[in-house]
Design a protein around this motif. Structure first.
Motif, short mmCIF file in Angstrom:
data_model
loop_
_atom_site.label_atom_id
_atom_site.label_comp_id
_atom_site.label_asym_id
_atom_site.label_seq_id
_atom_site.Cartn_x
_atom_site.Cartn_y
_atom_site.Cartn_z
N LEU A 152 36.31 58.79 36.80
CA LEU A 152 35.75 58.50 35.65
C LEU A 152 36.48 58.77 34.27
O LEU A 152 36.05 58.16 33.41
CB LEU A 152 34.55 59.76 35.50
N TYR A 156 36.77 56.12 31.45
CA TYR A 156 36.29 56.41 30.27
C TYR A 156 37.40 55.76 29.26
O TYR A 156 37.27 55.45 28.13
CB TYR A 156 36.15 57.89 30.01
N LYS A 159 36.84 52.47 28.18
CA LYS A 159 35.87 52.54 27.17
C LYS A 159 36.47 52.46 25.94
O LYS A 159 36.31 51.97 24.80
CB LYS A 159 34.76 53.67 27.36
N ILE A 272 29.07 52.08 38.53
CA ILE A 272 29.43 53.01 37.17
C ILE A 272 30.08 52.09 36.31
O ILE A 272 29.73 51.94 35.32
CB ILE A 272 30.05 54.11 37.60
N GLN A 275 28.02 49.53 34.33
CA GLN A 275 27.17 50.19 33.49
C GLN A 275 27.97 50.65 32.43
O GLN A 275 27.40 50.83 31.15
CB GLN A 275 26.57 51.70 34.47
N ILE A 276 29.13 51.41 32.15
CA ILE A 276 29.78 51.82 31.19
C ILE A 276 30.36 50.50 30.16
O ILE A 276 30.32 50.73 29.07
CB ILE A 276 30.72 52.63 31.51
N MET B 223 29.69 64.19 32.75
CA MET B 223 30.65 63.39 31.97
C MET B 223 29.98 61.80 32.06
O MET B 223 29.77 61.38 30.85
CB MET B 223 31.84 63.00 32.62
N LEU B 224 29.28 61.44 33.20
CA LEU B 224 28.54 60.12 33.10
C LEU B 224 27.66 60.14 32.25
O LEU B 224 27.44 58.96 31.42
CB LEU B 224 28.23 59.90 34.44
N LEU B 227 28.92 59.71 28.72
CA LEU B 227 29.26 58.19 28.50
C LEU B 227 28.23 57.21 28.11
O LEU B 227 28.44 56.41 27.51
CB LEU B 227 30.07 57.82 29.84
N VAL B 228 27.05 57.55 28.87
CA VAL B 228 26.11 56.71 28.58
C VAL B 228 25.24 56.75 27.35
O VAL B 228 25.01 55.94 26.55
CB VAL B 228 24.86 56.66 29.96
N ARG B 233 31.60 62.88 20.77
CA ARG B 233 32.53 62.30 21.80
C ARG B 233 33.69 62.92 22.05
O ARG B 233 34.26 62.91 23.45
CB ARG B 233 32.79 60.62 21.26
#
Lengths: 328, 269
Positions: A152, A156, A159, A272, A275-276, B223-224, B227-228, B233
């Motif tokens: 993750l 991240y 992102k 995931i 989706q992100i 965390m997920l 993120l969504v 942040r």
């Protein structure tokens, strides 16, 4: 000094007893050990009983449940799962919208695998052929740490990188290349509003996250290429490029296929990353996740989940023929 | 020595660029934990601050997922250690009917994509009406952690010379004493390494967990969600650093524990 610690008085080790080599059974531990020694299969069965029970009941049992669910269907009026055998759930997969999801996912998996081969090759080749001593350790750690570090966190990080106001936009503005970035984003299909909402972004993150899975088997295969073959090729007048094409690449192929098993299968099953980072167009993983969750349609979710299994079984059969399993 | 042994420039450049590609992105996580900008991902950060660490510490919604993740990781590590070591002891030296099938069965949970393991367990829970709990999370985690311990332990078992076991038996120790005093000390660091990797894998797992957790939240699931639907942040970045360090340190220890052996830990995940 305690009684037991004194060997002269210890009854078990009494020197007076002449037949000391053949010890009398001292308890349950000895007797059980003796059974194991005489019947190795009993030992084997005892060792394997617990883990096998777990794997068969929990894991294979669940896989069987998945298959079973995929042959159930959902009652359109009540939303309840109808527990009768039917192929109608699989037939639903053939709807154009669902076929799109499947094709999109397979295409992305193939693109990620190709990209991974290209980027992994220099790292794997350098590590296998030229890195020695400390450099070798550095390369190993350099590939293994990203492999193991948090999934993750890695997603991240991307992102942050791909965001519209993020570092890539800043860098392209800085060198005056924003026109290039905008040009790429304006491309049909793979472009989008920003990198973080385009297929290019999704592809980059997949590539980043699964890259180590390609490097390691590739490196293992390249390390088995004998130096003498490269020398023979050079002695026979082949250029570096020709040696690469006709000697190194064919010998590395099983490793590349082994790596592609991972990159392909992991991309197909992920929900995931798209989706992100990505557009709203769904992949198989997202479809499975949404169907089992908010939609409550477990049978269709299960049928979707069977697709990656079938594709991977075909893939593995082909890979086996090419000798990829020796490179794993 | 041939001059050919110097790598071509383009290869060196490609290898270095590839390694940088693998490592630079993570650094941004650290940078953004100090940014003063909490609404966007603006680069470069408009200002730097350390306040987010305090904010994260005081956020009540972070602690329960952290505890749950630690508990699940610890328990599944223990289960994987027991089941994985048993498998390794049986599989290391003996040849028997069905051996290949069993090794396939052990590897399958991480060879197939996580979503299949997750969806399979979800299907089974649905059919048997099992309510979600810590145990349902644990069932998934223990299953894919077994192979990690197995890989480490089986490599060590193979290196372990059979003669020291025979010597122990000749000296009158029974099977259990031999295990306790001879095999276990030799196996120790491999098991520790395997356990560390299993802990790291479980602590960080999110794909299988989302299918087996129901309404519960582990730290990766927390965390997920952030993120969504982000709020504050930089706090997510602070948690990301915690997750990163909690997995990074055990992996590094595992590497040093098994370094120089025939099978270095972490070669396959």
């Amino acid at each position: 000094m305690t009684l037991a610690a004194d060997p002269a008085r210890d009854p078990g080790h009494d020197g007076v007893q002449p037949s000391g080599a053949i010890l009398p059974a001292r308890g349950l531990g000895d007797r059980v050990s003796a059974v194991f020694w005489r019947h190795p299969n009993v030992l084997l069965a005892t060792l394997l009983a617990l883990p096998l029970l777990w794997l068969v009941v929990v894991y294979l049992g669940s896989l069987a449940a998945l298959l079973m669910q995929s042959f159930y269907s959902i009652d359109e009026f009540s939303g309840q799962i109808r527990r009768e055998f039917t192929l109608s759930t699989y037939a639903e997969l053939l709807r154009p919208a669902n076929m799109d999801i499947i094709i999109r996912t397979v295409a992305m998996s193939a693109a990620v695998t190709l990209g991974a081969v290209v980027i992994a090759f220099p790292i794997a080749y350098f590590a296998a052929r030229y890195a020695r001593g400390h450099w070798k350790a550095l390369f190993y750690l350099g590939v293994m740490l990203p492999l193991w570090s948090s999934y993750l966190v890695k997603v991240y990080a991307w992102k942050l990188i791909l965001a519209r106001e993020g570092i890539i936009t800043w860098a392209t503005d800085g060198i005056g290349a924003s026109a290039v970035l905008n040009g790429i984003l304006a491309l049909p299909v793979i472009g989008g509003n920003s990198l973080s909402t385009s297929y290019i972004g999704t592809w980059l993150v997949f590539l980043y996250v699964w890259l180590p899975y390609m490097i390691l088997p590739m490196q293992a295969a390249l390390e088995r290429v004998p130096q003498s073959m490269l020398e023979a090729s050079a002695d026979l007048g082949a250029s570096r490029w020709q040696t690469m094409q006709t000697v190194v690449f064919p010998l590395a192929l099983p490793g590349i296929i082994a790596g592609s098993i991972f990159t392909f299968s992991l991309t197909m099953g992920d929900y995931i990353i798209p989706q992100i980072v990505g557009s709203s167009r769904r992949f198989i993983g997202q479809a499975v996740y949404q169907l089992q969750g908010t939609a409550g349609n477990i049978p269709l979710a299960a049928a979707f989940a069977v697709i990656p299994i079938v594709i991977m079984l075909i893939y593995l059969t082909v890979a086996r023929r090419k000798g990829a399993f020796d490179a794993l | 020595m041939r001059s050919d042994n110097r790598p071509p420039l383009i290869l060196t450049a490609g290898a270095i660029a590839g390694l940088l590609f693998l490592h630079l992105p993570i650094l941004l996580i650290f940078l953004y934990a100090f940014t003063t900008d909490e609404r966007t991902y603006q680069f470069p950060p408009p200002g730097l601050t350390t306040q987010w660490f305090a904010v994260a510490w005081n956020r009540a919604d972070i602690w329960p997922p952290l505890y749950l993740s630690l508990r699940v990781a610890a328990l599944s590590t223990v289960m994987a250690l027991i089941l994985g070591t048993l498998c390794a002891a049986a599989m290391a030296r003996s040849r028997f009917f069905g051996r290949d099938q069993i090794s396939l069965l052990i590897i399958l949970p991480i060879a197939l994509p996580g979503i299949i393991t997750g969806m399979s367990l979800r299907s089974a829970f649905s059919i048997m009406d099992v309510p979600f709990s810590t145990w349902t999370i644990l069932m998934g985690h223990a299953t894919f952690c077994i192979v990690i311990v197995f890989n480490n332990a089986v490599a060590r078992f193979r290196r372990l010379s059979g003669s020291i076991v025979e010597a122990s038996l000749d000296l009158g120790a029974n099977g259990f004493q031999t295990f306790r005093h001879v095999i276990l000390p030799n196996l120790g660091s491999a098991l520790l390494a395997g356990g560390m990797l299993a802990f790291a894998l479980s602590f960080d797992e999110v794909i299988v967990t989302t299918f087996t957790a129901g309404q519960q939240s582990t730290l990766p699931i927390w965390m997920l969600n952030e993120l969504v639907r982000p709020r504050q942040r930089p706090v997510t970045n602070v948690v990301a650093i915690v997750v990163f360090v909690t997995t990074f340190v055990p992996i590094l220890i595992a590497y040093y524990l098994t370094r120089g052996g025939s099978e270095t830990a972490g070669g396959g995940k």
